[in-house]
Design a protein around this motif. Structure first.
Motif, mmCIF file in Angstrom:
data_model
loop_
_atom_site.group_PDB
_atom_site.id
_atom_site.type_symbol
_atom_site.label_atom_id
_atom_site.label_comp_id
_atom_site.label_asym_id
_atom_site.label_seq_id
_atom_site.Cartn_x
_atom_site.Cartn_y
_atom_site.Cartn_z
ATOM 1 N N VAL A 96 25.000 55.171 47.341
ATOM 2 C CA VAL A 96 23.425 55.713 47.395
ATOM 3 C C VAL A 96 23.019 55.225 49.220
ATOM 4 C CG1 VAL A 96 21.423 54.298 47.524
ATOM 5 C CG2 VAL A 96 22.873 54.031 45.980
ATOM 6 N N GLU A 97 22.092 56.733 49.314
ATOM 7 C CA GLU A 97 21.964 56.296 51.566
ATOM 8 C C GLU A 97 20.521 55.543 51.388
ATOM 9 O OE1 GLU A 97 23.200 60.359 52.790
ATOM 10 O OE2 GLU A 97 25.142 59.827 52.836
ATOM 11 N N GLU A 98 20.191 55.854 52.359
ATOM 12 C CA GLU A 98 19.112 55.353 52.962
ATOM 13 C C GLU A 98 18.548 56.283 54.163
ATOM 14 O OE1 GLU A 98 17.368 51.223 52.282
ATOM 15 O OE2 GLU A 98 18.808 51.219 51.144
ATOM 16 N N ARG A 103 15.145 57.141 49.750
ATOM 17 C CA ARG A 103 16.774 57.052 49.269
ATOM 18 C C ARG A 103 17.183 58.003 48.898
ATOM 19 N NH1 ARG A 103 16.455 52.647 46.321
ATOM 20 N NH2 ARG A 103 18.934 51.874 46.787
ATOM 21 N N PHE A 104 18.875 57.864 48.445
ATOM 22 C CA PHE A 104 19.340 58.957 48.145
ATOM 23 C C PHE A 104 20.630 58.871 47.441
ATOM 24 C CE2 PHE A 104 17.722 61.007 51.841
ATOM 25 C CZ PHE A 104 16.938 62.326 51.129
ATOM 26 N N GLY A 105 20.494 58.966 45.756
ATOM 27 C CA GLY A 105 21.944 58.937 45.237
ATOM 28 C C GLY A 105 22.333 60.039 44.150
ATOM 29 N N TRP A 106 22.630 60.587 43.779
ATOM 30 C CA TRP A 106 23.629 60.946 42.813
ATOM 31 C C TRP A 106 24.638 60.731 41.887
ATOM 32 C CZ3 TRP A 106 24.191 60.248 48.193
ATOM 33 C CH2 TRP A 106 23.584 60.665 49.028
ATOM 34 N N ILE A 107 24.186 62.164 40.695
ATOM 35 C CA ILE A 107 25.088 61.782 39.676
ATOM 36 C C ILE A 107 25.682 63.571 39.030
ATOM 37 C CG2 ILE A 107 23.586 60.237 38.660
ATOM 38 C CD1 ILE A 107 21.994 62.948 36.914
#
Length: 122
Positions: A96-98, A103-107
């Motif tokens: 998870v990036e901030e 904030r960013f997450g990936w699926i």
């Protein structure tokens, strides 16, 4: 319940992102910003915006997806969304990036498309 609140952006691979951006600017009137994409402020009452951005054809930003594009969705609760997706058996990136952008997450979806989930800053 954590949910998607809108389209955050459409990112895609291009043989020549700069030239393609110039074409879109010339023919469709897009205002290409210095980072190579366009930010559409679609609803001032809601946090976030929509981005259109070509990436270099050899980018690994979409990895492990083999698709030539990546979808970005705005979400209202990134942690809640990622937890719910994990519980549902969805492939979720551990990272998870901030940043100042939020904030960013990936699926990954069932067809191997990488999806970026973005919680804009408050």
């Amino acid at each position: 319940m954590a949910k998607v609140t809108g389209m955050g952006g459409f990112f895609f691979k291009s043989r020549d992102p700069k030239a393609l951006g110039e074409w879109y600017a010339q023919h469709l009137g897009l205002s290409i910003e210095g980072w190579g994409g366009v930010r559409f402020d679609d609803d001032a009452a809601r946090s976030g915006y929509t981005v259109w951005c070509p990436f270099a054809a050899d980018t690994d930003y979409f990895a492990p997806s083999a698709q030539p594009y990546m979808i970005n969705f705005r979400v209202d609760d990134l942690d809640g969304m990622l937890a719910r997706l994990r519980e549902g058996g969805v492939t979720v990136d551990d990272r998870v990036e901030e940043s100042e952008f939020g904030r960013f997450g990936w699926i990954m979806d069932p067809e191997g498309t990488r999806i970026e989930l973005w919680q804009p800053p408050a």
